[in-house]
Motif scaffolding. Structure first.
Motif, mmCIF file in Angstrom:
data_model
loop_
_atom_site.group_PDB
_atom_site.id
_atom_site.type_symbol
_atom_site.label_atom_id
_atom_site.label_comp_id
_atom_site.label_asym_id
_atom_site.label_seq_id
_atom_site.Cartn_x
_atom_site.Cartn_y
_atom_site.Cartn_z
ATOM 1 N N ARG A 231 -9.875 0.425 4.400
ATOM 2 C CA ARG A 231 -8.794 1.327 4.019
ATOM 3 C C ARG A 231 -7.985 1.816 5.216
ATOM 4 O O ARG A 231 -7.054 2.587 5.055
ATOM 5 N N SER A 232 -8.357 1.374 6.397
ATOM 6 C CA SER A 232 -7.562 1.755 7.576
ATOM 7 C C SER A 232 -6.316 0.869 7.622
ATOM 8 O O SER A 232 -6.249 -0.121 8.336
ATOM 9 N N TYR B 191 0.840 -1.201 0.000
ATOM 10 C CA TYR B 191 0.000 0.000 0.000
ATOM 11 C C TYR B 191 0.875 1.251 0.000
ATOM 12 O O TYR B 191 2.062 1.220 0.342
ATOM 13 N N ARG B 192 0.211 2.323 -0.401
ATOM 14 C CA ARG B 192 0.863 3.631 -0.436
ATOM 15 C C ARG B 192 -0.190 4.671 -0.113
ATOM 16 O O ARG B 192 -1.276 4.664 -0.706
ATOM 17 N N GLN B 193 0.081 5.541 0.828
ATOM 18 C CA GLN B 193 -0.899 6.538 1.228
ATOM 19 C C GLN B 193 -1.313 7.377 0.021
ATOM 20 O O GLN B 193 -0.480 7.977 -0.657
ATOM 21 N N GLY B 194 -2.621 7.374 -0.243
ATOM 22 C CA GLY B 194 -3.119 8.126 -1.385
ATOM 23 C C GLY B 194 -2.876 7.438 -2.710
ATOM 24 O O GLY B 194 -3.100 8.036 -3.767
ATOM 25 N N THR C 243 0.134 1.915 9.520
ATOM 26 C CA THR C 243 1.030 3.029 9.203
ATOM 27 C C THR C 243 2.320 2.493 8.589
ATOM 28 O O THR C 243 2.909 1.545 9.124
ATOM 29 N N GLU D 105 -3.539 0.103 -3.518
ATOM 30 C CA GLU D 105 -3.456 -0.799 -2.381
ATOM 31 C C GLU D 105 -3.744 -2.215 -2.858
ATOM 32 O O GLU D 105 -4.613 -2.442 -3.702
#
Length: 454
Positions: A276-277, A242-245, A280, A248
């Protein structure tokens, strides 16, 4: 030779092995031949004496430690012979043979002829007691253990010598269950085979995202960015990329012990939908901050020169001077100021001019930017000026205030700079021909050349 042989050195191999029965309290000192080279150190003698005492007490393992310390202090045959005798007392014949062979190979010059013969005979006698085991390891990179003692890499590539008796042959490797087999060895066992096949207990998983900024997590635990490989417990696991924004991916991956598999965004598991949570991503490695610059301190001196205009007067004047000071920190210095200046001023009648001379003495605070090669500089100061006219008549001493602003270049302590100089000079007492009572303002441009000791 300082060994446990005592005062009289037995000539036969059998006497070599039982000489401990007649050990004397001063056996170390009595058994040492004349030392070659530098004298034996006190540390060497102490280790040897302690080893003999421990051997006499039956603490053979501790005696070996002391004799090894003596050998490290002074490599020679005597400690090795004693190490061999201690290993023999523990029935560790291969180690005893190795110690004697090292003594004969590297330190024969520190051995008496009869001791060499005794050592060679003892080696032959102990070799006749040894059996050999061929260990077949799977996987081949596993660590071999003999009686719980790890062996150097490559030990299993050749027959393993063992003294007669019971031994435990084991192996261990990451990702596998430990394995061990108990065996009994006799001198007739010259080709016994022990097979140790370790059973895998983990699977090898490689996760590749093809994106160095994409995070990888297994079972909601962030592991790496871009790519990760490691051992994972058997069973079903959640693999996320995954990658923020950004994109995923989530897969259920079945890990099998002893198997290797690769997981990519488009292959390697069963795709599933997850909230989507996402966990980190692991933080980037910390950047090491640049260490702070040490403060700049030291004495400095500048010679000055320049030209100026005095408001209300025609023509230009000139000045020369010096600045002597000490830089107490990177931005601040304290300095002594001396300037001499002169220019033409009009008389009361306005028909002529007269030269006004001024010698100025004072102090100031020098403010500097932190650059090492180039810096902005400003000096605020003041003091007293002694003025006199060209004819020699003096209007007396007056106060002055000075402000220099400019920049400075620094070549390893050689200072060169330019500065705009503004001075407020109190006029002093009028004379018969010249009005001086009003304050006078000069605006000038000066050059600076000097040295800095920071």
């Amino acid at each position: 030779m300082s060994s446990l042989l005592g005062r009289s050195r037995p000539r036969a191999a059998l006497a070599f092995t039982i000489a401990l029965a007649t050990i004397a309290p001063d056996a170390v000192a009595a058994g040492e031949p004349k030392a070659e080279g530098a004298p034996l150190s006190d540390a060497y003698k102490q280790h040897m004496a302690n080893g003999v005492k421990l051997y006499g007490d039956g603490n053979f393992a501790a005696a070996i430690v002391e004799f090894e310390a003596a050998y490290a202090e002074r490599p020679r045959a005597s400690p090795l012979v004693n190490i061999a005798l201690a290993h023999k007392s523990l029935f560790e014949y291969p180690k005893a043979i190795a110690a004697l062979e090292l003594a004969l190979r590297k330190h024969a010059d520190t051995m008496e002829p009869e001791d060499k013969a005794a050592a060679e005979s003892a080696i032959a006698e102990m070799r006749a007691l040894i059996g050999y085991v061929k260990v077949e390891l799977s996987p081949s990179h596993a660590v071999l253990l003999v009686d719980d003692e790890p062996q150097p890499p490559g030990t299993a590539d050749k027959p393993l010598p063992l003294g007669p008796g019971r031994h435990r042959i084991g192996a261990r490797a990451e990702g596998y269950e430990d394995a061990e087999e108990a065996i009994t060895i006799t001198s007739k066992d010259q080709d016994k085979v022990v097979k140790l096949a370790l059973v895998p207990n983990k699977g090898w998983v490689v996760v590749k995202t093809d994106d160095p900024e994409m995070a990888i997590a297994i079972d909601q635990v962030p592991l790496a960015l871009g790519q990760w490989a490691g051992l994972v417990e058997p069973g079903t696991h959640l693999v996320q990329m995954y990658r923020q924004g950004g994109p995923e991916y989530a897969f259920q991956v079945l890990v099998v012990a002893g198997k290797a598999q690769e997981v990519r965004p488009d292959v390697g598991g069963v795709p599933i939908a997850v909230p989507r949570s996402l966990p980190t991503p692991p933080p980037p490695p910390p950047k090491i901050a640049k260490p702070p610059e040490p403060p700049l301190r030291g004495a400095y001196a500048n010679a000055t020169g320049g030209v100026f205009l005095m408001l209300g007067e025609e023509g230009a004047g000139g000045m020369v001077g010096a600045r002597l000071g000490y830089r107490i920190s990177t931005p601040i210095g304290l300095e002594f100021i001396f300037d001499y200046a002169n220019n033409q001023i009009a008389t009361k009648s306005g028909d002529s001019t007269v030269r006004l001379n001024s010698a100025r003495f004072g102090g100031g605070v020098r403010l500097m930017s932190p650059g090492r090669k180039a810096r902005f500089v400003a000096t605020i100061g003041g003091g007293l000026a002694y003025n006199w006219l060209g004819s020699g008549e003096s209007p007396g001493g007056v106060a002055f205030i000075n402000l220099d602003t400019g920049f400075e270049l620094d070549w390893s302590g050689v200072l060169v700079g330019l500065a705009a100089q503004q001075t407020l000079l109190l006029g002093g007492t009028d004379t018969a021909d010249v009005e001086l009572a009003d304050p006078r303002v000069t605006l000038g441009l000066g050059a600076r050349v000097g040295l800095g000791g920071w």
